[in-house]
Structures are given as structure tokens and as C-alpha cells.
Design a protein around this motif. Structure first.
Motif, short mmCIF file in Angstrom:
data_model
loop_
_atom_site.label_atom_id
_atom_site.label_comp_id
_atom_site.label_asym_id
_atom_site.label_seq_id
_atom_site.Cartn_x
_atom_site.Cartn_y
_atom_site.Cartn_z
N THR A 124 0.79 -1.24 0.00
CA THR A 124 0.00 0.00 0.00
C THR A 124 0.83 1.29 0.00
N PRO A 125 1.83 1.45 0.87
CA PRO A 125 2.55 2.73 0.82
C PRO A 125 3.28 2.96 -0.50
N LEU A 126 3.68 1.87 -1.17
CA LEU A 126 4.32 2.04 -2.48
C LEU A 126 3.29 2.45 -3.52
N ILE A 131 -7.74 4.73 7.34
CA ILE A 131 -7.74 3.36 6.81
C ILE A 131 -6.38 2.79 7.17
N VAL A 132 -6.37 1.64 7.79
CA VAL A 132 -5.11 1.03 8.23
C VAL A 132 -4.85 -0.23 7.41
N ASP A 133 -3.71 -0.24 6.73
CA ASP A 133 -3.30 -1.43 5.97
C ASP A 133 -2.06 -2.04 6.61
N PRO A 134 -2.05 -3.35 6.79
CA PRO A 134 -0.85 -3.98 7.36
C PRO A 134 0.29 -4.00 6.34
N ILE A 135 1.52 -3.91 6.81
CA ILE A 135 2.70 -4.11 5.94
C ILE A 135 3.44 -5.31 6.50
N ASN A 136 3.01 -6.47 6.13
CA ASN A 136 3.69 -7.67 6.59
C ASN A 136 3.27 -8.85 5.73
N PRO A 137 4.06 -9.91 5.75
CA PRO A 137 3.79 -11.02 4.83
C PRO A 137 2.57 -11.85 5.18
N ALA A 152 -7.39 -4.81 5.34
CA ALA A 152 -7.32 -3.45 5.89
C ALA A 152 -8.48 -3.23 6.87
N ARG A 153 -8.35 -2.22 7.69
CA ARG A 153 -9.44 -1.85 8.59
C ARG A 153 -9.69 -0.35 8.47
N ILE A 154 -10.96 0.01 8.46
CA ILE A 154 -11.33 1.43 8.49
C ILE A 154 -11.69 1.75 9.93
N VAL A 155 -11.00 2.70 10.50
CA VAL A 155 -11.17 2.99 11.93
C VAL A 155 -11.70 4.41 12.09
N HIS A 156 -12.89 4.53 12.65
CA HIS A 156 -13.50 5.85 12.87
C HIS A 156 -13.38 6.29 14.33
N LYS A 157 -13.37 5.30 15.23
CA LYS A 157 -13.42 5.66 16.66
C LYS A 157 -12.06 5.48 17.33
N THR A 158 -11.66 6.47 18.08
CA THR A 158 -10.39 6.41 18.79
C THR A 158 -10.36 5.24 19.76
N SER A 159 -11.51 4.91 20.32
CA SER A 159 -11.56 3.83 21.31
C SER A 159 -11.19 2.47 20.70
N ILE A 179 2.40 -0.64 9.94
CA ILE A 179 1.10 -0.40 9.30
C ILE A 179 1.18 0.90 8.51
N CYS A 180 0.32 0.99 7.51
CA CYS A 180 0.22 2.21 6.72
C CYS A 180 -1.15 2.83 7.02
N CYS A 181 -1.14 4.09 7.41
CA CYS A 181 -2.38 4.74 7.84
C CYS A 181 -2.72 5.89 6.90
#
Lengths: 209, 296
Positions: free
Chosen positions: A62-64, A91-97, A102-109, A126-128
Motif C-alpha cells: 500500500t505505501p508504495l 484506513i489502516v493497511d498492514p505491511i507484513n507477509p 485493511a481496517r477502516i477505523v473511525h473511533k479512537t476507542s 502499518i500504513c495509515c
């Protein structure tokens, strides 16, 4: 050195006369899986094929994807790489094998538990991507830079023109004013294409026997 | 004065031997009139601000070190390891194909996919390559996912286990030795030579006990002048088959000739090991990155 089995070779392979190259139409280009090796084999033989293994990585890491899109003048959201800390909405994408989801995160909790999960307890990065206020996350399907949905017609073109990914599911962030930000590319396996998409392919490529 | 960004991970600096080498890099940069900063994952956005990037973290196309490398390349910076070297060397299928294309001597090598991992293929390969054979997953490092099979049953068990990591695996003839030569090559030139000795009763450099303990032998350093005839040329030709970056070439000596076992990107540099007889490693890498003009 010998290759034992080359039966997989022709499946999903087509010639694109418009670009004078072979296209690997598997649609899922995960690292070290057979479609990845198909392009690698052809590249090592000196045959022009898209996507190349490097193009696959540029698209699927994702970051690339975001950096390459940005450098090509495509609009992308603000993003950062983190060990776990982020500030929603993102939106959080993992950077690992080991993970792709991905997860969409709206709440700080929710941030801490999701960070822990996607980084495997803060081992991987992770890429945010920041989600602007009022924006929504959408997806469209891109087939050789064309999209059946008129709304995403133009947005689909760079997926082939810039990234050379012939089949893709594209994640975008649609802003309140209707503008889009490119966010991610993921698999669109050939087997999941609909009739119109297959018909579009048939007009543009010649299958390799 | 040039600005060097050294991309590291937490585990790089928590290892005192690796940290020792990193401190030597810093000192060497300072003495040469440059600066070196450590960059961690959250610093990735700073990469374009540097003149060159040196990766000192485990490389794999799916981890953050590759992101750092490719980011640097996208922004036109010299980088060790460059993305091509990473994705060739981290995938042994690709790495061996490059060696083969360049006619580099290596053990007889066969690539298999899932449909080939059968008792009949296993028996045939044990017959033609000799017993035992060595099976490797393409994405293996530090001797992990490298195993020997003496029977078709072992072959199938190991092969299926490795196929969980990749759609292809590698099978090679086994070459017995008491050590591997490791030649560090930078930009096509030899940088250091050492022997990684194989511990007694083991057959590879690193072995892991079921309890998680790592068994490894001592590293013996040599000056380039002490390298046996033919070693450096063999290492150079193997490195050239991959690219123009920084590689650790592993070779086995068979009588008077040398065969390439692997070409590694991101070779280990531990203070007191690889630099035993090559104290100039640090300066040479910094000069290569910051002082030698080259196409990126």
C-alpha cells in the motif's frame, strides 16, 4: 537447473496488441504465488509482460502504491507509516507477509486493539491513510484501465496506464465534493469477472494458445 | 558533505553486535565529512531529504525495509539494498534463475511446484541428484526453511511444509563442507572475505534447536590477498548475475573450484566478524553511496 512443470504457463496469458506486450490476466498477483511466478518466468526470458513482479509489488504494497500514485500526479490521501499509533478516522493497511486485510477505523476507542492486531502485537508496520471529514470509502473494478461503472471511468485509466495492473479492485476515498483520492489496489481474480468485463477483454486482447 | 539515512528496525539496534557495526558506520561517515542518521519506520517520509539510503534491517518484498528501499529509488536516491536486489535475492527461485542465466557454477538445481511434489518425483530426484537432497523454500533466510531429505517420505513431508510458504520450492544436490566461503561484493568489487564454519555434527551454518537455541560456528576473516585462487572471480560473477549492489556471496569449495550456494542481499555485517580483516568496509560503503556518481 530445470523447471519440472510449466503447465500453468499459458493460463491467463494474453497478448495486448495496443501495447505490444503480454498481459498476465490472473488478477491476483500475490507474492510467490503462481501468477507472480508466471510474470517472473517471462521477464527472466526477456519477454515483455505486465504486470512485472516489481509492478505487482508497487501495486499491492500500500505505501508504495500511494507514493507511486502521488509521483504520477494521482490524488492520494495523507498517509504515514507507523508501528501502531494512529489517529482516526483512518484506513489502516498492514505491511507484513501474513496479513492483507485493511481496517477502516473511525473511533479512537478502537485504535489500540486494531493496532495491536494489524501489527501482530507491534511487530510489523502499518500504513495509515487519513480520511477527510465527510468522505466515504468506495471500490471499483478496473479492467485494462476501463470500468463498467461510468462514475469511475476516468479514475480507472491510471490503474493500467501508471501501474500496469490489468485486473484490479481499487479502493478510493470519495470526498464530499465528489473528488476521489486513490487509496489501494487489491485482487480482482479473472474468475470473478462479469460478462461485460470479459467481453471488454475479448475486444482488447488475444488469448495465447 | 552528504547525508546518509540508515534505515533500521528496533531489532537491529537491540542487537549489540549489529549496533556496534552501526556505530562504526556513523564514525566512518563523520570522518569522511558526511553525516549519518538512523531512520525508523515512522521516519519513512523523510527519505527524500537524504542523499542516499542504507538499509540495515531484514529485507523482504513484503516488509517495511522494501518500502524504504523502493521509496528511495522512486525519489532517485542511491540505495543499498536496491529493490531489484531485494526481490531477486529474497526469492531463491528468481535468484537461482539469474545465476543459471549467467552460467554461474552452482549445485544441480530443480524448481518444483505443488503438482511435482509426488513420491515418484522425489524418488527420481534422490536418484539423479544423489541422497540427500536439499530442499529450500524461496523466501528463506538464516538457514531457516532449508532442510535435507534422504527418502521420498521425508522429501514429501518437507516439500509440502515449504509449499505453505510459496507455490514453488527448490531442490538441490547436497555439497558437503566444513565451511562456506562468504565474499562481500560491493559494486562488483570484493570487499571482504570470510569463512562461516559449520558447527560439528551439523550440515549448515545456522541450526536451530527445538528449544529455540541457535547453533553456529566461528567466523574466520581473511584479507582479500589471502583468498584462494578463483574464489573472488567466482564470487564476482555470481554477484554480477544479480546486480551492481552489495551482496554476500556464499560459495562452497569443491577441490580447486568454487560453486555458488547463494547470493544474499543485505549481508550481515557484525563488528568483529565480517570486518575482521577488512576494517575499511564502513568507509567503502559510505563512499560508494555518497561519493561515486552513478545512475539510479
Amino acid at each position: 537447473m530445470t523447471m519440472q512443470n510449466s503447465n500453468h504457463r499459458q493460463k491467463h496469458l494474453a497478448y495486448h496488441p495496443g501495447y505490444d506486450c503480454l498481459v498476465n490476466l490472473a488478477g491476483s498477483y500475490d507474492y510467490l504465488e503462481m501468477p507472480y511466478f508466471l510474470s517472473q518466468d517471462l521477464e527472466n526470458e526477456g519477454t515483455t509482460v505486465h504486470p512485472t513482479p516489481k509492478e505487482m509489488l508497487d501495486a499491492y504494497v500500500t505505501p508504495l502504491f500511494l507514493e507511486k500514485a502521488k509521483l504520477a500526479g494521482m490524488p492520494v490521501p495523507g498517509y504515514y507509516i507507523s508501528n501502531g499509533y494512529f489517529e482516526p478516522p483512518v484506513i489502516v493497511d498492514p505491511i507484513n507477509p501474513f496479513m492483507i486485510r485493511a481496517r477502516i477505523v473511525h473511533k479512537t476507542s478502537r485504535a489500540e486493539s486494531i493496532a495491536k492486531s494489524l501489527t501482530r502485537n507491534h511487530t510489523y508496520a502499518i500504513c495509515c491513510q487519513e480520511i477527510p471529514e465527510g468522505a466515504e470509502v468506495h471500490h471499483f473494478r478496473s479492467v485494462l484501465g476501463w470500468c463498467n461503472a461510468v462514475h469511475f471511468h476516468d479514475a480507472s485509466r491510471p490503474i493500467w496506464e501508471v501501474f500496469r495492473i490489468p485486473l484490479a479492485k481499487v479502493r478510493v476515498i470519495v470526498l464530499k465534493n465528489g473528488d476521489i483520492l486513490y487509496s489501494d489496489i487489491s485482487q480482482l481474480p479473472f474468475e470473478k469477472l462479469n460478462k461485460r468485463e470479459i467481453a471488454y477483454l475479448a475486444e482488447h486482447v488475444q488469448w495465447v494458445d | 558533505m552528504g547525508r546518509l539515512g540508515v534505515y533500521v528496525e528496533r531489532y537491529t539496534i537491540s542487537n549489540s553486535d549489529e549496533m556496534n557495526a552501526l556505530m562504526r558506520f556513523s564514525q566512518a561517515a563523520r570522518k569522511l565529512g558526511h553525516s549519518a542518521d538512523y531512520l525508523f519506520r515512522p521516519d519513512m517520509y523523510k527519505i527524500p531529504q537524504y542523499d542516499a539510503i542504507f538499509i540495515r534491517a531484514l529485507t523482504d518484498p513484503l516488509n517495511s525495509a522494501y518500502v524504504a528501499s523502493r521509496m528511495a529509488q522512486m525519489h532517485g536516491l542511491p540505495v543499498i539494498d536496491d529493490p531489484e536486489s531485494i526481490y531477486i535475492c529474497c526469492d531463491k527461485v528468481n535468484m537461482y534463475r539469474h545465476l543459471m542465466r549467467a552460467d554461474v557454477p552452482m549445485p544441480e538445481t530443480v524448481i518444483l511446484d505443488e503438482t511435482d511434489v509426488t513420491p515418484a518425483t522425489a524418488a527420481r530426484l534422490l536418484d539423479t541428484l544423489g541422497s540427500p537432497v536439499v530442499l529450500k523454500a524461496p523466501n528463506s533466510s538464516f538457514s531457516l526453511y532449508v532442510d535435507r531429505a534422504r527418502t521420498p517420505e521425508e522429501f514429501i513431508e518437507i516439500g509440502k511444509r515449504f509449499l505453505r510458504r510459496s507455490d514453488r520450492i527448490i531442490v538441490q544436490g547436497f555439497v558437503k563442507s566444513e565451511f562456506d566461503w562468504r565474499v562481500g561484493i560491493l559494486g562488483g568489487k570484493p570487499l571482504y572475505v570470510c569463512q562461516y564454519t559449520i558447527p560439528r555434527k551439523q550440515w549448515k551454518i545456522l541450526t536451530y534447536t527445538p528449544g529455540g537455541r541457535t547453533i553456529y560456528g566461528p567466523v574466520r576473516g581473511f584479507t582479500l590477498d589471502q583468498a584462494p585462487l578463483g574464489l573472488l572471480d567466482a564470487a564476482k560473477s555470481a554477484a554480477r548475475a544479480i546486480g551492481d549492489g552489495f551482496y554476500g556471496v556464499d560459495l562452497k569449495q569443491v577441490e580447486d573450484s568454487f560453486i555458488a550456494i547463494e547470493v544474499n542481499d543485505n549481508p550481515t555485517i557484525i563488528g568483529g566478524d565480517e570486518d575482521q580483516k577488512a576494517g575499511n568496509i564502513y568507509e567503502d560503503i559510505i563512499r560508494y553511496l555518497l561519493e561515486e556518481p552513478r545512475k539510479v
